[in-house]
Structures are given as structure tokens and as C-alpha cells.
Design an enzyme around this catalytic site. Structure first.
Site, PDB file in Angstrom:
ATOM      1  N   HIS A  49      -2.466  -2.406  -3.118  1.00  0.00           N
ATOM      2  CA  HIS A  49      -3.168  -3.620  -3.516  1.00  0.00           C
ATOM      3  C   HIS A  49      -4.403  -3.885  -2.671  1.00  0.00           C
ATOM      4  O   HIS A  49      -5.358  -4.486  -3.132  1.00  0.00           O
ATOM      5  CB  HIS A  49      -2.203  -4.806  -3.562  1.00  0.00           C
ATOM      6  N   CYS A  84      -3.845  -1.998 -18.140  1.00  0.00           N
ATOM      7  CA  CYS A  84      -4.532  -2.831 -17.147  1.00  0.00           C
ATOM      8  C   CYS A  84      -4.426  -2.247 -15.738  1.00  0.00           C
ATOM      9  O   CYS A  84      -4.852  -2.862 -14.776  1.00  0.00           O
ATOM     10  CB  CYS A  84      -4.009  -4.257 -17.180  1.00  0.00           C
ATOM     11  N   ASP A 130       1.870   1.028 -11.251  1.00  0.00           N
ATOM     12  CA  ASP A 130       3.303   1.073 -10.971  1.00  0.00           C
ATOM     13  C   ASP A 130       4.008   2.126 -11.808  1.00  0.00           C
ATOM     14  O   ASP A 130       4.963   2.753 -11.346  1.00  0.00           O
ATOM     15  CB  ASP A 130       3.936  -0.304 -11.208  1.00  0.00           C
ATOM     16  N   GLU A 175       5.613  -0.973 -16.828  1.00  0.00           N
ATOM     17  CA  GLU A 175       5.286  -0.315 -15.556  1.00  0.00           C
ATOM     18  C   GLU A 175       6.498   0.337 -14.904  1.00  0.00           C
ATOM     19  O   GLU A 175       6.412   0.854 -13.802  1.00  0.00           O
ATOM     20  CB  GLU A 175       4.561  -1.251 -14.591  1.00  0.00           C
TER      21      GLU A 175
HETATM   22  C1  PEP Z   1      -0.189  -1.944 -12.409  1.00  0.00           C
HETATM   23  O1  PEP Z   1       0.885  -1.766 -11.840  1.00  0.00           O
HETATM   24  O2  PEP Z   1      -0.827  -1.036 -12.982  1.00  0.00           O
HETATM   25  C2  PEP Z   1      -0.807  -3.280 -12.439  1.00  0.00           C
HETATM   26  C3  PEP Z   1      -1.887  -3.526 -13.142  1.00  0.00           C
HETATM   27  O3  PEP Z   1      -0.245  -4.243 -11.648  1.00  0.00           O
HETATM   28  P1  PEP Z   1      -0.436  -4.301 -10.065  1.00  0.00           P
HETATM   29  O4  PEP Z   1      -1.458  -3.258  -9.703  1.00  0.00           O
HETATM   30  O5  PEP Z   1      -0.878  -5.670  -9.710  1.00  0.00           O
HETATM   31  O6  PEP Z   1       0.937  -3.967  -9.581  1.00  0.00           O
HETATM   32 MG    MG Z   2       2.060  -3.489 -11.283  1.00  0.00          MG
END
Ligand code: PEP
Ligand code: MG
Length: 591
Positions: free
Chosen positions: A203, A521, A474, A450
Site C-alpha cells: 500500500h 481496480c 490481492d 480478490e
Molecule cells: C486490490 O487488491 O487490487 C485492490 C484494488 O485493493 P487494495 O490494493 O486496496 O488491497
Molecule cells: Mg485489495
């Protein structure tokens, strides 16, 4: 001497600036800039902390039992001496005055400088005195924390930060920066980031990308090798950090920096061009945002909505006072109003794993619990374990729907039982709003795909949800059993892995067949290397950092979905799909 440090390229471009080291301390240290008017207050906090520690040490010495070894008293004297040494306190004051660091940051910056001086001493006895300085600084930090510095000094505004940054651009160098701290640094003075730890889709890396500034993570020794104020070049394309570059290297990078600025300006002109492929397929390019204030940037970048509002960032750095329903409602409403009628997909909190609620890094978490937080109580699991907070968030989201188009997205759903509980909570939230006479509109509810379990049984998910959004960050982590934040296994984190492509294809194909919306996403959506293959799989909705929209749009405008669709099976069954796609796409794109 010029040296190079290698890491993972996570955010493109070149940054050149002076290093600002954010030291990792055993004590939790907040890093923020204070405004000019707050400097005196910050210095008096430091002074009070010093007096507090001095009193502590004097009391400790006074209360030493008679049988205590003589060395102990001598040690306390050394600590008292250090406490009044100009090299510690005087220099710390300079960091506050000249750099506008908060007292804790200034102290840990000075500790870093002193620690290096001790490391370089030949005399082993003197070298070991480093531990004493560390202990004294730790005491000071604890006293400062007790006085709750953050509550009395608020971080300076981005503009104030820019005003005092001086002439030279600054780059941030740290062992690790928690996502919550990255948010503090958002729109601050830093033109680049380097961290010792972290993976491509940790993140911290994601927030760096959302800032659209060059970043290298997983650079192992960077924070040890780089010193305060060193000149640093961050090559975010190659994942290389050059410390104190030679004039020739510096000139080369300055040239590259100018080139990428020109390229960026060129791409910007595509901002308001609709994203339609050569064969006439309309493609939706949405934005991922972290704060309501990001809405304006999303619109400016040409997004046609928000595909992922990571609501958990509202909850970070708020250990004791998590935002309540009204505060959340206002944040969601502001994002909705900011999007001027375009849809906003708000995800319920995805805390846990590398986004802990309290300021703690992934490493510290592991250390603390000895468990794998990525497989623990995170995302919807956390929400379902806190039903009151979950309903509160759902109510806030529903109330925002009275101001525009809101879609609710649930992260990390894996169990059918969770689906039932989610809809029960939604039903109760709606009922509570009805009873309170609060307005809300119809909202679509979607699931993030995910976890492989969800992708495998996608048909059953599609019966319950209006849309799905694939979180590839994920999905890759859980499919390949590779922790996305762990640089030690970063080489195994492979978005091109055939198993990942297979799950993605199945999810997109089945969702389209069921007439449900499907979007991606995760970071793959904003990576131009995947645009054609995702289009060929049938994807027509991509959600990414606003900064990536123009590049992806350019790719979409040049793509013909029919061409690669004919090769899709070959790609899916290839052992080297990346190679194959590059060859197929390369042969078609205009040179
Ligand atoms: C993902 O896991 O691709 C996602 C968009 O969520 P995050 O990156 O916030 O876990
Ligand atoms: Mg995620």
C-alpha cells in the site's frame, strides 16, 4: 562517492533531490512539518521533554539501591550529560528551525546523524556509546509522546511545507513508511520516495503511485547508505537510486526528467477525449482515490467516475477517535458532489494487513503477533466482526447517495455466509435510516474479487451482487501465496502468471455473460502492458490512479479488441504470456 542502490520500480519517472531521512525508531514517531508560527512551540516541547527526562534520570539516580553496581550511577550521569549536549539538543533545534520538522522527527533525524558518527569510530568503547544516545532519544520520544505532540501541533499545510522547503527539491528516504504516514506526506514537498522494504503493490507503493511521483521500494539498505542531505536520483522506471551522482550522470537524468515532462504534457491533451478503441468499443476509465479531496484530481485527469474510493484512509492515524457516521457521511458526500454527477464507488473499510488502524508498519505487526496479517482479520472480515461500525459506515454511504450516484463495494469477500451477513447489515442500515427519516437513493452493491475462492465461484457471487471489481493486487497475492508487501518474495509476485490470467479471464467472461458490470481496480488496470490483454478478455471498465488515465487512454485509442481476442487462447495457454503479448501488440502498434 557515487553509489547505486537497487530496488523495485513502483512509480515511474525521475526525481532528483536532497535526501530527507525518516528514521525508523523503536518508538512510534510521527513525521510532519510544522508551520513557521509553530516553531517556537515545537522547540518549547523539546525543552520540556528534556527537562522531564532530566528529572526522571535524577530521580532514578537518587533511588538507586545502595547495592546497585557503581557503573549504573555513572551510566545515568552519562545520559544526563548527553541530554544537555549541544550535539543532540542544539542540532535537533536546528532541524526544527531550518527544516520545520516536528520535534519527534527532528530528534530521530539527529539520532540518525549521531548514530553514523558513532558507527565510524575506531574505538570500540566509544562506538558502543551509540546505544546510550539511542536510549536518551528514546526517553525523550516517550516523554514527547506522553505530551501528545500531534494534538497540540497540527501538521502544516502543503503550501506552508512548500514555502520552507528551500531551493532544493527533497526526496524521502525511509526504512518503511506506513500507508497512514504516506497520506500525511501527500501533496507535500517530496518529489520522490525510497524505502528499504515493500513490494510492488504494497500500500505504500500504491500511495506513492497515486502521488504520481517516482518511487523505489524494497531498496534494502537504502536508508543506511544514504545520508541526510545527500543528492539522490530516483530512477522510478528502472528501480535504481543513485546517491551523489557524478555531474555527467546528473545531466543525463536531468535530460530524462525533461523528456518525461514533455511526454506528460503531450498525454494531458488526451484528457477529455473519449476512450474508444479502433473498432469502436467504448471503454470506461475510472479513478482510484483515497480522500474526498482527490475527487477534483480525478475529474481533471478525465476520469468518468470513481471506481475505487479506499475509505480506510479516513480511518488511519485515528487510533482513539475513528470517524463517526456524520464525519464519514460528509466525506463521502464531498466526494460525490466533487464528481459532479459521475458515479462514485466507495469501498467499505479495508483495514488490516499492511493498512493497520494504528500507526504500525507491516514488520512491526508481524513482530508483534507472529502471524500473517494478510490472512487474518482484514477487510470485510473486520467489518463483520464490528457490526456496529459496519452499519455506521453503510448508513453514511447510503446517506451520501442522496447527493449523487453511489455504489458500495465490499472488499475481500470469500464466503457465501459473508454475503448473507453483508446484505443483512445493509437491510438493517436502510431500516435505521428510514426510522430516522434520513434520505437515501438506490445504490448498487458490488463485491471485490480478490480471493481465488471468489473467482472460482464467480457465478454464485454474480447472483447476489450488481457488479464486481477485480482487486488484482490481492488476487495475485492470494493466488500465488506471495505477500505483496514482502520484498524478499517480490520476484515471485507475477501478474503474468497463467493462473492469475485464467482467474481474471473467467471472472470477466462470466460477469459479462451474466450481464453484470465488471471492472479491474488493481494496479494491473493502470499498467499499459496489460491494456490489450484485458480488452481482449472483454474488460471495458478500468479503475486506476488518476495519473495513469492518460497513458491508458492512449493505449485504448490505439487498440483493436478483435485483433488480440483472436490470440487470446494462445496467450492463456502460453508458458510465457508476457513475451507473447508484447510481440503481438508490438507488431500492431504504430511505431
Ligand atoms: C486490490 O487488491 O487490487 C485492490 C484494488 O485493493 P487494495 O490494493 O486496496 O488491497
Ligand atoms: Mg485489495
Amino acid at each position: 562517492m557515487s553509489i547505486q542502490v537497487f530496488g523495485l520500480p513502483v512509480s515511474r519517472g525521475v526525481a532528483i533531490g536532497r535526501a530527507v531521512l525518516v528514521a525508523s525508531s523503536r518508538v512510534d514517531v510521527a513525521h510532519y512539518f510544522v508551520s513557521g508560527e509553530q516553531i517556537d512551540h515545537e522547540i518549547s516541547r523539546l525543552r520540556e521533554a528534556r527537562n522531564g527526562v532530566a528529572n526522571e534520570l535524577v530521580a532514578l539516580k537518587r533511588e538507586l539501591p545502595p547495592e546497585a553496581p557503581h557503573e549504573l550511577g555513572a551510566l545515568l550521569d552519562v545520559h544526563l550529560m548527553l541530554l544537555h549536549d549541544e550535539a543532540l539538543i542544539g542540532a535537533t533545534k536546528s532541524w526544527i528551525r531550518e527544516r520545520h520538522y516536528n520535534a519527534e522527527w527532528a530528534l530521530s533525524a539527529q539520532l540518525e546523524v549521531l548514530a553514523r558518527q558513532f558507527d565510524e569510530m575506531d574505538d570500540p568503547y566509544l562506538r558502543e556509546r551509540k546505544a546510550d544516545v539511542e536510549q536518551v532519544v528514546e526517553r525523550l520520544l516517550r516523554v514527547l509522546a506522553g505530551h501528545n505532540g500531534q494534538a497540540t501541533s497540527t501538521p502544516a499545510t502543503a503550501q506552508a511545507a512548500r514555502d520552507f522547503a528551500g531551493e532544493d527539491p527533497l526526496v524521502l528516504v525511509a526504512n518503511d513508511v506506513a500507508p497512514a504516514d504516506m497520506i500525511q506526506f501527500k501533496r507535500s514537498v517530496f518529489t520522490g520516495f525510497v524505502t528499504d522494504v515493500g513490494g510492488r503493490t504494497s500500500h505504500t507503493a500504491i500511495v506513492a503511485r497515486s502521488l504520481d511521483i517516482p518511487a523505489v521500494v524494497g531498496a534494502r539498505e537504502a536508508s543506511r547508505l544514504i545520508r541526510q542531505d545527500d543528492w539522490v536520483v530516483i530512477d522510478g522506471d528502472a528501480g535504481v537510486v543513485i546517491v551523489n551522482p557524478t555531474p555527467i550522470v546528473l545531466e543525463e537524468y536531468r535530460f530524462r526528467q525533461r523528456q518525461s515532462e514533455l511526454e506528460r504534457a503531450r498525454l494531458n491533451r488526451l484528457r477529455h477525449t473519449p476512450a474508444v478503441t479502433l473498432d469502436g468499443q467504448a471503454v470506461e476509465l475510472l479513478a482510484n482515490i483515497e480522500m474526498p479531496g482527490d475527487a477534483a484530481g480525478a475529474l481533471e485527469a478525465g476520469a468518468v467516475g470513481v471506481g475505487l474510493f479506499r475509505s480506510e484512509f479516513l480511518f488511519m492515524n485515528r487510533a482513539d477517535d475513528l470517524p463517526g457516521e456524520d464525519e464519514q457521511f460528509e466525506a463521502y458526500r464531498d466526494a460525490v458532489i466533487g464528481l459532479q454527477g459521475l458515479p462514485v464507488t466507495i469501498r467499505t473499510v479495508d483495514v488490516g494487513a499492511d493498512k493497520p488502524l494504528e500507526r504500525m508498519s507491516q514488520q512491526e505487526l508481524r513482530h508483534e503477533h507472529g502471524l500473517n496479517p494478510a490472512l487474518g482479520l482484514r477487510a470485510v472480515r473486520w467489518s463483520l466482526a464490528e457490526p456496529g461500525m459496519f452499519r455506521q459506515q453503510l448508513r453514511a454511504m447510503l446517506r451520501a447517495s442522496a447527493f449523487g450516484k453511489v455504489r458500495i463495494l465490499i472488499p475481500m469477500v470469500a464466503q457465501l455466509g459473508e454475503i448473507r451477513m453483508i446484505f443483512e447489515a445493509l437491510g438493517r442500515a436502510r431500516h435505521q435510516l428510514d426510522e430516522a427519516g434520513r434520505a437515501y437513493s438506490h445504490v448498487e452493491v458490488g463485491a471485490m474479487i480478490e480471493v481465488p475462492a471468489a473467482a472460482v465461484m464467480i457465478d454464485r457471487f454474480l447472483k447476489h451482487f450488481d457488479f464486481v471489481s477485480v482487486g488484482t493486487n490481492d488476487l495475485i497475492q492470494y493466488t500465488l501465496a506471495v505477500d505483496r508487501a514482502d520484498d524478499a518474495v517480490a520476484h515471485l509476485y507475477d501478474p503474468w502468471h497463467p493462473a492469475v490470467l485464467h482467474l481474471l479471464h473467467q471472472t470477466i467472461e462470466r460477469s459479462n455473460a451474466a450481464g453484470r458490470g465488471v471492472s479491474v481496480c488493481g494496479e494491473m488496470a493502470g499498467d499499459a502492458a496489460f491494456t490489450e490483454i484485458l480488452l481482449a478478455m472483454g474488460l471495458r471498465s478500468f479503475s486506476m490512479h488518476p495519473a495513469r488515465i492518460a497513458s491508458i487512454k492512449q493505449r485504448v485509442l490505439r487498440a483493436d479488441t478483435r485483433a488480440l481476442a483472436a490470440d487470446l487462447q494462445a496467450v492463456l495457454s502460453s508458458d510465457e504470456p508476457e513475451e507473447l503479448v508484447r510481440r503481438l501488440v508490438g507488431s500492431r502498434l504504430p511505431h
